[in-house]
Scaffold this motif. Sequence first.
Motif, short mmCIF file in Angstrom:
data_model
loop_
_atom_site.label_atom_id
_atom_site.label_comp_id
_atom_site.label_asym_id
_atom_site.label_seq_id
_atom_site.Cartn_x
_atom_site.Cartn_y
_atom_site.Cartn_z
N ARG A 56 0.83 -1.19 0.00
CA ARG A 56 0.00 0.00 0.00
C ARG A 56 0.87 1.25 0.00
NH1 ARG A 56 -4.18 -0.29 4.74
NH2 ARG A 56 -5.06 1.44 3.58
N ARG A 57 0.42 2.25 -0.73
CA ARG A 57 1.13 3.52 -0.75
C ARG A 57 0.70 4.34 0.46
NH1 ARG A 57 -0.14 6.05 -6.36
NH2 ARG A 57 0.65 7.83 -5.22
N PRO A 58 1.64 5.05 1.10
CA PRO A 58 1.26 5.88 2.26
C PRO A 58 0.38 7.04 1.80
CG PRO A 58 3.56 6.19 1.70
CD PRO A 58 3.06 5.08 0.84
N VAL A 59 -0.50 7.46 2.65
CA VAL A 59 -1.38 8.58 2.37
C VAL A 59 -0.60 9.88 2.48
CG1 VAL A 59 -3.46 9.78 3.12
CG2 VAL A 59 -3.34 7.29 3.26
N LEU A 60 -0.75 10.75 1.50
CA LEU A 60 -0.07 12.04 1.55
C LEU A 60 -0.75 12.93 2.55
CD1 LEU A 60 0.51 12.71 -2.25
CD2 LEU A 60 2.15 11.91 -0.58
N GLN A 61 0.05 13.59 3.36
CA GLN A 61 -0.50 14.47 4.38
C GLN A 61 -0.02 15.89 4.14
OE1 GLN A 61 0.65 12.98 8.15
NE2 GLN A 61 -0.54 11.10 7.97
N ARG A 62 -0.85 16.85 4.52
CA ARG A 62 -0.46 18.24 4.40
C ARG A 62 0.55 18.58 5.48
NH1 ARG A 62 -5.39 22.00 4.60
NH2 ARG A 62 -3.69 23.47 4.53
#
Length: 65
Positions: A56-62
Amino acid sequence: MKKLFKLLLARKMAKTPIGLAALAIGWYLARHRRQKHADHEDDHTKRATHDDHHRRRPVLQRRPY
């Protein structure tokens, strides 16, 4: 509102040498903390299996700044 307050406070502190030094130390510590937090997040995003094709790709965070 919080970002505006931080901006005004930083501008006020940057006018004095002691305030500028405090801002530099705070910036360095915050950068170090963000880097450590990002490394910690990477450890949690890995799956228990070693199947590289379905990772799974990590979720991009602001970023907070």
